[in-house]
Write a protein that holds these residues in place. Structure first.
Motif, PDB file in Angstrom:
ATOM      1  N   MET A  68       0.873  -1.264   0.172  1.00 53.38           N
ATOM      2  CA  MET A  68       0.099  -0.061  -0.059  1.00 53.38           C
ATOM      3  C   MET A  68       0.831   1.295  -0.004  1.00 53.38           C
ATOM      4  SD  MET A  68      -2.970  -1.124   2.465  1.00 53.38           S
ATOM      5  CE  MET A  68      -3.924   0.340   2.347  1.00 53.38           C
ATOM      6  N   ASP A  69       2.112   1.188   0.671  1.00 51.38           N
ATOM      7  CA  ASP A  69       3.056   2.368   0.607  1.00 51.38           C
ATOM      8  C   ASP A  69       3.610   2.544  -0.626  1.00 51.38           C
ATOM      9  OD1 ASP A  69       4.556   4.268   2.217  1.00 51.38           O
ATOM     10  OD2 ASP A  69       6.283   2.859   1.700  1.00 51.38           O
ATOM     11  N   HIS A  70       3.700   1.539  -1.268  1.00 45.68           N
ATOM     12  CA  HIS A  70       4.468   1.820  -2.516  1.00 45.68           C
ATOM     13  C   HIS A  70       3.486   2.322  -3.639  1.00 45.68           C
ATOM     14  CE1 HIS A  70       6.933   0.610  -5.991  1.00 45.68           C
ATOM     15  NE2 HIS A  70       5.813  -0.080  -6.581  1.00 45.68           N
ATOM     16  N   LEU A  71       2.094   1.673  -3.419  1.00 42.86           N
ATOM     17  CA  LEU A  71       1.054   2.066  -4.561  1.00 42.86           C
ATOM     18  C   LEU A  71       0.666   3.280  -4.510  1.00 42.86           C
ATOM     19  CD1 LEU A  71      -0.503  -1.456  -5.396  1.00 42.86           C
ATOM     20  CD2 LEU A  71       1.041  -0.377  -6.505  1.00 42.86           C
ATOM     21  N   GLY A  72       0.455   3.883  -3.252  1.00 38.61           N
ATOM     22  CA  GLY A  72      -0.427   4.943  -2.563  1.00 38.61           C
ATOM     23  C   GLY A  72      -1.805   5.043  -3.478  1.00 38.61           C
ATOM     24  N   MET A  73      -1.807   6.273  -4.055  1.00 39.77           N
ATOM     25  CA  MET A  73      -3.087   6.556  -4.935  1.00 39.77           C
ATOM     26  C   MET A  73      -2.976   5.963  -6.187  1.00 39.77           C
ATOM     27  SD  MET A  73      -4.261  10.267  -3.331  1.00 39.77           S
ATOM     28  CE  MET A  73      -2.715  10.947  -3.927  1.00 39.77           C
ATOM     29  N   GLY A  74      -2.024   5.609  -6.671  1.00 36.73           N
ATOM     30  CA  GLY A  74      -1.528   5.134  -7.975  1.00 36.73           C
ATOM     31  C   GLY A  74      -1.245   6.005  -8.965  1.00 36.73           C
ATOM     32  N   SER A  75      -0.854   7.224  -8.473  1.00 37.54           N
ATOM     33  CA  SER A  75      -0.586   8.458  -9.308  1.00 37.54           C
ATOM     34  C   SER A  75       0.695   7.985 -10.193  1.00 37.54           C
ATOM     35  CB  SER A  75      -0.599   9.741  -8.558  1.00 37.54           C
ATOM     36  OG  SER A  75       0.179   9.591  -7.512  1.00 37.54           O
ATOM     37  N   GLU A  76       1.729   7.296  -9.786  1.00 35.05           N
ATOM     38  CA  GLU A  76       2.778   7.297 -10.510  1.00 35.05           C
ATOM     39  C   GLU A  76       2.436   6.403 -11.722  1.00 35.05           C
ATOM     40  OE1 GLU A  76       4.972   8.894  -9.116  1.00 35.05           O
ATOM     41  OE2 GLU A  76       5.009   8.558  -6.948  1.00 35.05           O
ATOM     42  N   TRP A  77       1.433   5.569 -11.691  1.00 39.60           N
ATOM     43  CA  TRP A  77       0.978   4.834 -12.763  1.00 39.60           C
ATOM     44  C   TRP A  77      -0.069   5.316 -13.678  1.00 39.60           C
ATOM     45  CZ3 TRP A  77       2.350   3.258  -8.290  1.00 39.60           C
ATOM     46  CH2 TRP A  77       3.544   2.347  -7.926  1.00 39.60           C
ATOM     47  N   ASP A  78      -0.468   6.999 -13.194  1.00 37.22           N
ATOM     48  CA  ASP A  78      -1.396   7.683 -13.734  1.00 37.22           C
ATOM     49  C   ASP A  78      -2.877   6.882 -13.474  1.00 37.22           C
ATOM     50  OD1 ASP A  78      -2.485   9.675 -15.165  1.00 37.22           O
ATOM     51  OD2 ASP A  78      -2.360   9.009 -17.046  1.00 37.22           O
ATOM     52  N   LEU A  79      -3.013   6.212 -12.499  1.00 40.78           N
ATOM     53  CA  LEU A  79      -4.256   5.574 -12.067  1.00 40.78           C
ATOM     54  C   LEU A  79      -4.787   6.127 -10.927  1.00 40.78           C
ATOM     55  CD1 LEU A  79      -3.243   1.623 -12.528  1.00 40.78           C
ATOM     56  CD2 LEU A  79      -4.749   3.243 -13.897  1.00 40.78           C
ATOM     57  N   ALA A  80      -4.587   7.535 -10.583  1.00 37.43           N
ATOM     58  CA  ALA A  80      -5.351   8.209  -9.592  1.00 37.43           C
ATOM     59  C   ALA A  80      -6.419   9.045 -10.465  1.00 37.43           C
ATOM     60  CB  ALA A  80      -4.322   9.273  -8.846  1.00 37.43           C
ATOM     61  N   ARG A  81      -7.346   8.112 -10.669  1.00 36.35           N
ATOM     62  CA  ARG A  81      -8.601   8.556 -11.747  1.00 36.35           C
ATOM     63  C   ARG A  81      -9.849   9.006 -10.955  1.00 36.35           C
ATOM     64  NH1 ARG A  81      -7.601   6.936 -17.363  1.00 36.35           N
ATOM     65  NH2 ARG A  81      -5.100   6.787 -17.314  1.00 36.35           N
ATOM     66  N   LYS A  82     -10.432   9.987 -11.328  1.00 36.24           N
ATOM     67  CA  LYS A  82     -11.881  10.202 -10.983  1.00 36.24           C
ATOM     68  C   LYS A  82     -12.836   8.991 -10.925  1.00 36.24           C
ATOM     69  CE  LYS A  82     -15.008  13.845 -10.407  1.00 36.24           C
ATOM     70  NZ  LYS A  82     -15.036  15.240 -10.549  1.00 36.24           N
ATOM     71  N   THR A  83     -12.740   8.608 -12.259  1.00 34.22           N
ATOM     72  CA  THR A  83     -13.417   7.331 -12.447  1.00 34.22           C
ATOM     73  C   THR A  83     -12.618   6.069 -12.660  1.00 34.22           C
ATOM     74  OG1 THR A  83     -13.650   7.680 -14.707  1.00 34.22           O
ATOM     75  CG2 THR A  83     -15.714   8.474 -13.268  1.00 34.22           C
ATOM     76  N   GLY A  84     -12.688   4.950 -12.199  1.00 34.58           N
ATOM     77  CA  GLY A  84     -11.699   3.756 -12.377  1.00 34.58           C
ATOM     78  C   GLY A  84     -10.539   4.001 -11.323  1.00 34.58           C
ATOM     79  N   GLY A  85      -9.573   3.710 -12.165  1.00 33.30           N
ATOM     80  CA  GLY A  85      -8.321   3.880 -11.540  1.00 33.30           C
ATOM     81  C   GLY A  85      -7.832   2.624 -10.690  1.00 33.30           C
TER      82      GLY A  85
END
Lengths: 374, 401
Positions: A68-85
């Motif tokens: 969880m620490d590694h993935l965070g909100m997923g922004s490094e993978w461009d997955l910090a999305r309003k929908t999906g992500g």
């Protein structure tokens, strides 16, 4: 063809940990460090993102703090999305059934997430394969074949010791899977499954429901083996570089493979990059007596000694007169002055103290555990 | 939209051309110039803001803003992608009264009074994107409050012989400034202004408007605002700073400041976790030191591939040094390729360049008899240097050769 934005990714974070007990004692398989700055989850996750997928669930079972620490909100993978992500799916998410026994039970725990995604297809992947894979042609293949389940496999020569940890597929000339061998006692050239499966979402939901009623939990045994002739199961051969991490030895070898320039450029391609968490450390610093040959070095390392044919993760310190050869040294570990570390794997934040020498063999690399002071 | 009050807002002046960096600032503003292997100059004030607890930053851009705008983006690398506040890029704009470029540092802030007013701050910190330093602005704001000052100016003691290059403050022992001289020939003090100011916003706001209405004024902090406040006996205090601070406004100082990161005696610790310098990280694999590489006394960023010799050099992300190439006492900016057998000495090579096989850029000073003809050679960004081409010391190359 289906839009890749309509494909849901599911990554199983904890499968195959029994093959790598030293490195998964306090972390999920998905967060095992790899290749000087990555975690194993970065490979399936970045592959999904680079294939155009925008919804990914990470199914966890235990020891998921570091993940969880590694993935965070997923922004490094461009997955910090309003929908999906990106969604991390811990156990007990849906019921109090507890910790899953196998892939089918894990899927049952994520059934609501899978349903709500509304996706047309689902791609499932584990975290034990190092590859930079394009999933678009696999979805195309699945549609063209009219498959119920597509299994991705590789081809290679393996010992019986390794095969005993694989699911091996027998595939005919039309790419149909006609036999599934679970942990076979065979050796030679074979088609190991890369644990990447494609199905339609609705098909998967049916399997999950039925398996729950019958208390089935293993996708490989209860579905692929026992229902092989009820379903249209096809095998997609993956021709790119891959390595299955099934032991410390193969983990060691896969890391060493990254020193091969062609493999490195394929896996860490600039137009399909492998993303990872950003740590904001300064570039590596080489001192006056540094002597580094044939090695992969991450940011934040401070090198005053000799490093050959090795992989150094972020913030590794190699003191004056120290030697690191044929080794993998993880984040923050210190090889002190005049110490030698040969043919080994050192986990994070360990220290090899002054003048000490530790030598393993390339077949059985010596291991220093996380935080150990040797 | 409802704006939540912020005690402190920072305004970062990033519109300067940095004309003394010549080829390196031809297509990017000075704050966007790469520094220290993975940073751009603006990372230092931005990271200082975040580390000081200032979460609302206006970045004033004007000259060649494309690289800078893209780099700052939504501010995520610095943790400045905030629901309230965060980083805002503020270019000049057109109004009903007409259009106007930023005509001076004070005018740039004046034109953004509206931006600052939205947060109703007590204090405004004025920063520039020209310096490499780590500084806790919150301590300076505390100092400003304790002294009940109207303006606080960060100062650094410089050697007397260098004082004529700076804006010089004369202050009483209690820190009160009684005189200010811009680049004085005969300095009365050696306290140099670092270009870092804390103002009580209500005061500064008034002086900005007065200055704007004064048609003869040059609309500049050093030339107008500070002298006007002094004349009116506003309370102005000097805040002493004694850490590492380097102006990178010239080729020589940019080269030196980069070499400083290689010198363990220089008190600029980029590995200090308690005061991280954040940057937008390129997505690249770790760097690879090949079987024939020889790397010493250097800083090497991710994505580099090195098969030649590297000594006293700073290599940015994605630099390739082919076999037999030699890079010494030089700075190589991102994604530049140094082909086989090329020699780079005492040089700064910009981004995305290709230095051809056997080319020779720059020269060691000890090999030059006429020392006045020696200096750091510069290859601008996106330049191709053909095989065996020679660029002498002090060369300033901005087109293919």
């Amino acid at each position: 063809m289906a839009s890749m934005g309509n494909v849901l990714g599911l990554i199983f974070a904890n499968m195959h940990e029994e093959n790598l007990p030293e490195l998964t004692k306090a972390r999920a398989m998905a967060s095992v460090p790899f290749g000087a700055r990555y975690r194993l989850v970065d490979f399936p996750l970045s592959s999904m993102v680079n294939s155009g997928m925008t919804q990914v669930g990470i199914i966890t079972q235990a020891k998921y703090y570091s993940l969880m620490d590694h993935l965070g909100m997923g922004s490094e993978w461009d997955l910090a999305r309003k929908t999906g992500g990106l969604h991390i799916l811990p156990p007990y998410g849906r019921s109090d059934n507890g910790v899953y026994r196998g892939r089918l039970e894990a899927l049952a725990g994520a059934a609501e997430f899978i349903h709500e995604s509304g996706a047309e297809y689902v791609i499932m992947a584990d975290s034990n394969v190092v590859a930079n894979m394009d999933f678009k042609p696999i979805i195309e293949f699945h549609e063209k074949k009219g498959a119920d389940i597509t299994c991705v496999y590789g081809r290679g020569v393996y010992s019986s010791e390794r095969a005993s940890k694989f699911t091996v597929l027998c595939v005919d000339d039309n790419d149909a899977v006609y036999d599934v061998l679970s942990r076979p006692a065979i050796s030679g050239e074979m088609n190991p499954a890369l644990n990447i499966y494609v199905t339609k979402r609705e098909f998967l939901e049916n399997i999950i429901r039925e398996s729950e009623c019958r208390s089935l939990y293993s996708f490989e045994t209860d579905i692929l083996q026992h229902k092989l002739h009820d379903f249209k199961v096809f095998g997609y051969k993956y021709d790119g570089y891959f390595e299955i991490i099934d032991s410390m030895k193969s983990y060691y070898k896969a890391n060493q493979d990254m020193m091969n320039r062609d493999v490195c450029h394929e896996v860490f391609s600039l137009d399909k990059p492998i993303y990872t968490k950003v740590r904001d450390v300064a570039p590596a610093k080489y001192g006056i007596d540094a002597n580094v040959k044939g090695s992969l070095i991450a940011d934040g390392c401070i090198i005053d000694g000799t490093v050959e044919n090795s992989v150094l993760f972020r913030g590794v310190v190699v003191g004056k007169g120290a030697v690191v050869r044929n080794s993998i040294v993880m984040q923050g570990t210190v090889i002190e002055e005049k110490a030698s570390f040969i043919n080994g794997i050192a986990d994070k934040d360990a220290a090899l103290t002054k003048n000490r020498t530790i030598t393993g063999s390339m077949d059985y690399p010596v291991f220093i555990s996380k935080g150990a002071n040797v | 939209m409802n704006h939540i009050k912020k005690e402190c807002v920072a305004m970062l002046l990033a519109g300067g051309q940095g004309s003394r960096l010549y080829a390196l600032t031809q297509d990017m503003a000075k704050p966007a110039v790469p520094y220290g292997g993975k940073y751009r100059i603006i990372d230092f004030p931005l990271s200082n803001c975040v580390n000081s607890g200032i979460d609302t930053v206006g970045v004033l851009t004007q000259y060649q803003p494309l690289v800078l705008n893209e780099y700052i983006g939504n501010g995520q690398p610095w943790g400045l992608d905030r629901a309230h506040g965060g980083v805002h890029v503020l270019p000049p704009y057109e109004t009903a009264a007409g259009k106007a470029w930023y005509s001076g540092t004070a005018n740039a802030i004046y034109q953004n009074i509206g931006f600052i007013d939205r947060y109703s701050p007590e204090y405004v910190v004025i920063l520039s994107g020209d310096h490499i330093y780590k500084m806790d602005y919150s301590k300076m704001v505390d100092f400003h409050k304790e002294h009940e000052a109207d303006a606080t100016i960060a100062v650094l003691e410089v050697p007397w012989e260098e004082a004529p290059r700076f804006g010089i403050m004369s202050a009483n022992p209690d820190g009160t400034i009684y005189e200010f001289a811009e680049k004085p020939k005969e300095p009365k003090s050696n306290l140099a202004s670092m270009g870092i100011y804390v103002f009580t916003w209500s005061k500064l706001r008034k002086y900005l408007i007065d200055n704007e209405n004064d048609e003869g004024a040059t609309k500049d902090f050093g030339k107008n605002i500070i002298p006007a406040m002094l004349d009116n006996k506003e309370k102005m205090v000097a805040y002493h700073f004694d850490g590492y601070w380097k102006d990178v406004g010239t080729i020589d100082s940019l080269w030196e400041a980069n070499m400083d990161v290689l010198d363990p005696k220089v008190p600029l610790d980029l590995l200090d976790d308690s005061w991280k310098i954040y940057s937008r990280n390129p997505v690249m694999p770790p760097h690879y030191a090949g079987p024939n590489s020889q790397i010493q006394n250097s800083m090497v960023a991710e994505g580099c591939e090195i098969n030649g010799m590297v000594d006293f050099a700073v290599l940015f992300a994605g630099v390739v040094i082919e076999e037999g190439a030699i890079v010494r006492d030089s700075i190589i900016m991102p994604n530049t390729v140094i082909k086989k057998g090329a020699v780079i000495e005492y040089s700064i090579v910009g981004e995305n360049c290709v230095i051809g096989e056997g080319a020779h850029i720059g020269e060691r000073p000890e090999l030059i008899e006429d020392k006045s003809s020696w200096g750091v050679a510069v290859i601008g960004h996106n330049v191709n240097v053909s095989d065996k081409a020679v660029a002498p010391p002090k060369a300033m190359i901005s087109k293919d050769i």
